[in-house]
Design a protein around this motif. Structure first.
Motif, PDB file in Angstrom:
ATOM      1  N   ARG A 284      74.509   9.664  36.898  1.00 56.29           N
ATOM      2  CA  ARG A 284      75.791   9.029  37.229  1.00 56.29           C
ATOM      3  C   ARG A 284      76.572   9.868  38.223  1.00 56.29           C
ATOM      4  O   ARG A 284      77.184   9.339  39.158  1.00 56.29           O
ATOM      5  N   SER A 285      76.577  11.170  38.018  1.00 52.15           N
ATOM      6  CA  SER A 285      77.277  12.052  38.961  1.00 52.15           C
ATOM      7  C   SER A 285      76.647  11.981  40.340  1.00 52.15           C
ATOM      8  O   SER A 285      77.349  11.943  41.357  1.00 52.15           O
ATOM      9  N   LEU A 286      75.315  11.956  40.385  1.00 47.48           N
ATOM     10  CA  LEU A 286      74.627  11.884  41.675  1.00 47.48           C
ATOM     11  C   LEU A 286      74.935  10.566  42.368  1.00 47.48           C
ATOM     12  O   LEU A 286      75.208  10.535  43.578  1.00 47.48           O
ATOM     13  N   SER A 287      74.929   9.469  41.614  1.00 46.84           N
ATOM     14  CA  SER A 287      75.210   8.155  42.199  1.00 46.84           C
ATOM     15  C   SER A 287      76.632   8.078  42.738  1.00 46.84           C
ATOM     16  O   SER A 287      76.896   7.371  43.713  1.00 46.84           O
ATOM     17  N   ALA A 288      77.539   8.818  42.105  1.00 45.19           N
ATOM     18  CA  ALA A 288      78.931   8.833  42.559  1.00 45.19           C
ATOM     19  C   ALA A 288      79.148   9.798  43.715  1.00 45.19           C
ATOM     20  O   ALA A 288      80.274   9.938  44.204  1.00 45.19           O
ATOM     21  N   GLY A 289      78.084  10.473  44.153  1.00 49.49           N
ATOM     22  CA  GLY A 289      78.213  11.411  45.258  1.00 49.49           C
ATOM     23  C   GLY A 289      78.821  12.738  44.866  1.00 49.49           C
ATOM     24  O   GLY A 289      79.209  13.528  45.730  1.00 49.49           O
ATOM     25  N   GLN A 290      78.889  13.025  43.560  1.00 43.98           N
ATOM     26  CA  GLN A 290      79.482  14.272  43.073  1.00 43.98           C
ATOM     27  C   GLN A 290      78.363  15.297  42.855  1.00 43.98           C
ATOM     28  O   GLN A 290      77.940  15.562  41.731  1.00 43.98           O
ATOM     29  N   ILE A 291      77.897  15.892  43.940  1.00 43.48           N
ATOM     30  CA  ILE A 291      76.739  16.772  43.852  1.00 43.48           C
ATOM     31  C   ILE A 291      77.058  18.013  43.027  1.00 43.48           C
ATOM     32  O   ILE A 291      76.249  18.458  42.197  1.00 43.48           O
ATOM     33  N   GLY A 292      78.238  18.585  43.225  1.00 43.85           N
ATOM     34  CA  GLY A 292      78.615  19.762  42.447  1.00 43.85           C
ATOM     35  C   GLY A 292      78.648  19.470  40.964  1.00 43.85           C
ATOM     36  O   GLY A 292      78.193  20.277  40.139  1.00 43.85           O
ATOM     37  N   GLU A 293      79.161  18.296  40.602  1.00 38.60           N
ATOM     38  CA  GLU A 293      79.206  17.895  39.196  1.00 38.60           C
ATOM     39  C   GLU A 293      77.792  17.623  38.676  1.00 38.60           C
ATOM     40  O   GLU A 293      77.475  17.903  37.519  1.00 38.60           O
ATOM     41  N   THR A 294      76.937  17.080  39.521  1.00 40.91           N
ATOM     42  CA  THR A 294      75.536  16.876  39.146  1.00 40.91           C
ATOM     43  C   THR A 294      74.892  18.198  38.764  1.00 40.91           C
ATOM     44  O   THR A 294      74.194  18.296  37.745  1.00 40.91           O
ATOM     45  N   VAL A 295      75.125  19.230  39.554  1.00 42.62           N
ATOM     46  CA  VAL A 295      74.559  20.555  39.286  1.00 42.62           C
ATOM     47  C   VAL A 295      75.124  21.112  37.984  1.00 42.62           C
ATOM     48  O   VAL A 295      74.389  21.672  37.163  1.00 42.62           O
ATOM     49  N   ASN A 296      76.438  20.976  37.762  1.00 39.17           N
ATOM     50  CA  ASN A 296      77.052  21.484  36.539  1.00 39.17           C
ATOM     51  C   ASN A 296      76.483  20.809  35.301  1.00 39.17           C
ATOM     52  O   ASN A 296      76.218  21.455  34.286  1.00 39.17           O
ATOM     53  N   ARG A 297      76.314  19.511  35.360  1.00 36.97           N
ATOM     54  CA  ARG A 297      75.788  18.781  34.205  1.00 36.97           C
ATOM     55  C   ARG A 297      74.346  19.198  33.911  1.00 36.97           C
ATOM     56  O   ARG A 297      73.955  19.323  32.757  1.00 36.97           O
ATOM     57  N   ALA A 298      73.564  19.387  34.954  1.00 37.20           N
ATOM     58  CA  ALA A 298      72.186  19.834  34.761  1.00 37.20           C
ATOM     59  C   ALA A 298      72.148  21.242  34.171  1.00 37.20           C
ATOM     60  O   ALA A 298      71.321  21.541  33.302  1.00 37.20           O
ATOM     61  N   ALA A 299      73.048  22.120  34.645  1.00 39.73           N
ATOM     62  CA  ALA A 299      73.085  23.496  34.141  1.00 39.73           C
ATOM     63  C   ALA A 299      73.464  23.547  32.671  1.00 39.73           C
ATOM     64  O   ALA A 299      73.051  24.461  31.944  1.00 39.73           O
ATOM     65  N   LEU A 300      74.239  22.569  32.215  1.00 34.68           N
ATOM     66  CA  LEU A 300      74.650  22.551  30.816  1.00 34.68           C
ATOM     67  C   LEU A 300      73.476  22.237  29.899  1.00 34.68           C
ATOM     68  O   LEU A 300      73.322  22.838  28.835  1.00 34.68           O
ATOM     69  N   VAL A 301      72.610  21.301  30.299  1.00 33.48           N
ATOM     70  CA  VAL A 301      71.490  20.919  29.439  1.00 33.48           C
ATOM     71  C   VAL A 301      70.223  21.708  29.750  1.00 33.48           C
ATOM     72  O   VAL A 301      69.319  21.784  28.912  1.00 33.48           O
ATOM     73  N   ASN A 302      70.150  22.306  30.936  1.00 31.80           N
ATOM     74  CA  ASN A 302      68.924  22.995  31.342  1.00 31.80           C
ATOM     75  C   ASN A 302      69.295  24.194  32.211  1.00 31.80           C
ATOM     76  O   ASN A 302      69.092  24.188  33.427  1.00 31.80           O
TER      77      ASN A 302
END
Length: 475
Positions: A284-302
């Motif tokens: 969802r973050s990637l689709s919204a163009g929020q690349i920084g948020e995409t990275v943060n969400r991935a770092a939280l789970v992995n």
């Protein structure tokens, strides 16, 4: 009467050495470390005694306790000389993880020594932190250019659709190219240096010699830049602290290269993996163009680092259900702490943009990754991830999740391979090249060079192509 400002461990409370410990690095841990963390938590609580390559260690599992260890540097020290077992000569002489901790460098300093070294490092890094400064703008432009060149190289070799390993053929060479650019590093020091750092972090039998070889390469780089300074981090570190010897600067560069190549590279691969495996919040973050948020969400789970650098108790202190003795070794587990944060009744926080900043991928407290380095690393990861999905119209994993090969070590949990089937977007510059005659979709290096004359492969890119594709020529 003598007074004691701090309580001592009560008589009869178990010591680390007296407790039975199970090895942490097992086949179960290789396949599913989360299940190991959960079993240890159910048996011991927030802190568990484990065996790490034959040495007993306190493993900190819960988020609150991990944060306490990271933030309170007056109790939890970084200098390996605080480790009682080491001081008493009770460690195996060939214990593979010790070599890295014996490197006297900013990461393992305390108090004023740490603050002075960190200030010099931040001063040297500052020009690259600002995307509007000449150095910062040039480095960011180089990251995007390198990413585009590597994807174009895939197109030149495999065509507009095909198979690729986004770890070996994209992430690893990208971070190597960024390192050589940032450090002002001659090409010949490149790839083998990265392999030596992998050997050190994986804690294998060659970890000690690998550490020495990598340090030697960095010391040679420091001497080279002292004689021939440039607009690079190595030269700026000499400018920030002229008292640094070549050996001291080599040690600083060594640890920075570890983080830039291994930790940042893991963050790139882990973010790509979370997207490709269908993590809904990451997508969802990637689709919204929020690349920084995409990275943060991935770092939280992995997270890119499973367990952060060891700490050593400065005094007796209670943590979890145990008393930790002064001089005991403690390993704060980011992976276990994130799992605790997500599963312990707070899973709703994962959908909150605010909560993703709670990830500990960059550490926390006085020893966390400096702000200039965090910002730069975040930009590198965001650019690397964003460029993949700008160029790829489709990408899917070619192995089931449970068959992906991981580097199972005490520090990092990084993918060895990230194999995908891809299809390049029609808007990608890499496909704006006519296919080679006699092929449906192959793009030859010659055609690529003619179509994009400003993107001629550099000497390093040519070396990487030989590394990635074994020197094969396009048909």
């Amino acid at each position: 009467m003598e007074t004691h400002p701090f309580a001592a461990a009560p008589a009869g409370s178990p010591t680390l050495e007296s407790l039975p410990v199970e090895p942490l690095l097992t086949s179960e841990f290789d396949v599913n470390p989360g299940s190991v963390y959960e079993r240890l938590r159910s048996m011991y609580g927030p802190v568990a005694p484990v065996g790490l390559m034959g040495v007993p260690v306190w493993l900190v599992l819960d988020y609150r306790e991990v944060l306490e260890v990271l933030r309170n540097d007056s109790v939890w020290r970084r200098d390996v000389r605080h480790w009682r077992a080491r001081a008493e000569g009770r460690l195996p002489q060939d214990w593979p993880l010790l070599a890295g901790y014996e490197v006297r460098q900013t990461m393992f300093f305390d108090d004023d020594e740490h603050r002075h070294a960190r200030l010099a490092y931040h001063s040297a890094m500052r020009p690259f932190q600002d995307g509007h400064s000449p150095e910062g703008w040039e480095l960011r432009a180089a990251v995007a250019k390198y990413a585009d060149e590597l994807i174009a190289m895939l197109a030149a070799e495999s065509g507009t659709s095909g198979f690729a390993d986004l770890a070996a053929q994209y992430t690893r060479p990208l971070l190597l190219m960024v390192t050589t650019k940032l450090f002002g590093c001659p090409v010949e020091l490149g790839d083998e240096m990265v392999m030596e750092m992998w050997r050190m972090l994986d804690g294998g039998p060659d970890a000690g010699p690998a550490t020495e070889r990598a340090l030697g390469a960095m010391t040679r780089l420091a001497a080279h830049r002292r004689f021939r300074p440039g607009e690079d981090l190595t030269s700026y570190m000499l400018l920030a602290d002229p008292s640094l010897s070549d050996e001291q600067l080599g040690r600083e560069l060594f640890m920075n290269a570890v983080y830039l190549n291994d930790i940042t590279g893991n963050m790139v691969c882990n973010t790509l993996l979370e997207v490709l495996r269908g993590n809904a919040t990451v997508r969802r973050s990637l689709s919204a163009g929020q690349i920084g948020e995409t990275v943060n969400r991935a770092a939280l789970v992995n997270p890119p680092t499973a367990n952060l650098c060891f700490r050593f108790a400065a005094r007796d202190v209670r943590l979890g259900n145990f008393w930790i003795r002064g001089g005991d070794i403690v390993s704060p587990s980011v992976a276990a702490a994130h799992r605790d944060l997500i599963t312990a009744g707070t899973s709703h926080l994962v959908d909150s943009a605010v909560s993703t900043r709670a990830h500990l991928a960059w550490g926390a407290g006085p020893h966390q990754c400096p702000s200039a380095a965090r910002e730069l690393a975040g930009t590198i990861v965001s650019t690397a991830v964003g460029r993949v999905f700008e160029h790829f119209a489709r990408a899917e994993l070619t192995l089931p999740l449970d068959q992906l090969p991981w580097r199972a070590g005490p520090v990092v949990r990084g993918l060895r391979l990230l194999p995908v089937r891809y299809e390049l977007s029609a808007h990608s510059q890499a496909v704006r090249v006519p296919p080679a005659r006699g092929s449906d979709n192959a793009v030859t290096p010659v055609a690529l060079a003619e179509a994009v004359p400003s993107r001629q492969p550099s000497r390093l890119l040519g070396a990487l192509r030989r590394l990635m594709f074994g020197g094969r020529k396009a048909d």
